[in-house]
Design an enzyme around this catalytic site. Structure first.
Site, PDB file in Angstrom:
ATOM      1  NE  ARG A  35      -1.840   1.714   3.561  1.00  0.00           N
ATOM      2  CZ  ARG A  35      -1.749   1.412   4.848  1.00  0.00           C
ATOM      3  NH1 ARG A  35      -2.401   0.402   5.345  1.00  0.00           N
ATOM      4  NH2 ARG A  35      -0.965   2.122   5.650  1.00  0.00           N
ATOM      5  CE1 TYR A  43       1.057   2.085   8.621  1.00  0.00           C
ATOM      6  CE2 TYR A  43      -0.131   3.693   9.937  1.00  0.00           C
ATOM      7  CZ  TYR A  43       0.023   2.990   8.759  1.00  0.00           C
ATOM      8  OH  TYR A  43      -0.858   3.201   7.721  1.00  0.00           O
ATOM      9  CG  HIS A  84      -6.248   2.251   6.514  1.00  0.00           C
ATOM     10  ND1 HIS A  84      -6.391   0.982   5.991  1.00  0.00           N
ATOM     11  CD2 HIS A  84      -7.418   2.536   7.150  1.00  0.00           C
ATOM     12  CE1 HIS A  84      -7.594   0.520   6.284  1.00  0.00           C
ATOM     13  NE2 HIS A  84      -8.235   1.434   6.991  1.00  0.00           N
TER      14      HIS A  84
END
Length: 350
Positions: free
Chosen positions: A245, A258, A249
């Site tokens: 990705r 993160y 998100h």
């Protein structure tokens, strides 16, 4: 499994047939459109025209392959991140975006396009897909159901129930897991101790295959085989596509909390569009004129989407009380009359 290396070199696999050049060219056109859709929707979020958009930037090969691998008579059960696959099945882009805009319905007729509503809860669509496949089998139909999910969904109980039921009853379902290494902020290592997600298939008695998720040729070959197997009555398969990705998100996520930027940059050379473009260019199949044609088509779709999303929607407050019951009970009628009175008095004051 891989058929096209990141530098655009053909890497044949004895167990799989590489798709014909014309199929790869059609896939490339779809990749160009998919990337343009992602870019446009990200812009619409920033302009306040979409409530949220889970981008599939970097995962377009999975999206395109999912839409192309199944027949027009088959069904697709997508997730919230699979808008490009939904549009690839023929759903108008503006209808596919209705849900993400925040309207009350999914925006398209599932039966018309054979695409189930995009599922926001993790893994719930897998049970729906299995139930649909079971019903098709009882009716004697040869329908194949392609059920999409992410790596995070494999940690849900629904995933395991769906896999087990499909295997026991030998249903025509292809479970297609897009492993982009993160369930929002949770890395794959915190979700499973298995060597790969494809290994999970063994415990359910079905074949599992891990494939390069940025290689559209490999995806078409692997998914195509699984679809043929399911249609032939040999039951379900689990396909794990290893991809990444590239963006957060959703627009509400801060991925810098993160993962490091360097980790994202490492995946840039594996861009599915660049990879396939190099192969087709080397084979003299993709020309400048075709590139322009594909870009123009993608821009036209994007312009239509932009125009519709920028138009103010017509809102009917009474729709809040529609389709709740077959016959509206007195309690809801009272609520609607109260709201209608409030609206009328507000309009009079203004």
């Amino acid at each position: 499994m891989q058929l096209i290396s990141p530098n655009g070199t053909h890497t044949p696999d004895a167990d799989y047939v590489t798709p014909e050049d014309e199929h790869l060219l059609a896939a490339y056109a779809a990749l160009v459109t998919g990337r343009r859709i992602n870019d446009q929707c990200n812009a619409l979020v920033r302009q306040g025209r979409l409530a949220v958009y889970p981008s599939s930037n970097g995962q377009e090969a999975c999206q395109v392959a999912a839409a192309l691998a199944i027949a027009s008579s088959d069904w697709l059960f997508p997730t919230y991140r699979d808008s490009v696959a939904v549009i690839g099945r023929g759903v108008p882009a503006e209808d596919a975006m209705t849900l993400l805009r925040g309207d009350w319905h999914s925006g398209y007729d599932p039966c018309k396009y054979r695409v189930a509503p995009q599922a926001t809860p993790l893994a719930t669509q897998l049970l729906h897909a299995v139930g649909f496949a079971h019903a098709a089998k009882l009716r004697g139909e040869d329908t194949v159901v392609l059920a999409m999910c992410g790596d995070g969904a494999t940690s849900e109980g629904d995933f395991h129930e769906a896999m087990n039921f499909a295997a026991v009853f030998k249903l025509a379902v292809v479970f297609f897991v897009q492993n982009n290494e993160f369930a929002i902020s949770v890395p794959l290592a915190r979700q499973t101790a298995a060597p790969s997600l494809a290994h999970k298939a063994i415990g359910y008695g079905m074949p599992g295959q891990r494939v390069d998720g940025n290689d559209v040729a490999a995806l078409l070959a692997v998914l195509g085989e699984a679809v043929d197997r399911a249609r032939g009555g040999d039951g379900p398969s689990l396909i794990e596509a290893h991809t990444y990705r590239m963006l957060a998100h959703t627009n509400a996520d801060d991925d810098s909390r993160y993962r490091e930027p360097e980790a994202v940059q490492e995946w840039e050379p594996q861009d599915p569009l660049v990879r396939l473009s190099k192969l087709l260019r080397d084979r003299s199949i993709l020309t400048d004129s075709l590139e322009d044609k594909f870009a123009a088509s993608a821009n036209e779709l994007s312009a239509t989407l932009r125009q519709v999303m920028h138009a103010e929607p017509k809102v009917d407050p009474e729709e809040l009380f529609t389709h709740v019951f077959a016959e509206r009970p007195e309690s809801l009628e009272t609520q609607w009359n109260f709201l209608r009175d409030e609206i009328e008095r507000t309009e009079e004051d203004s």
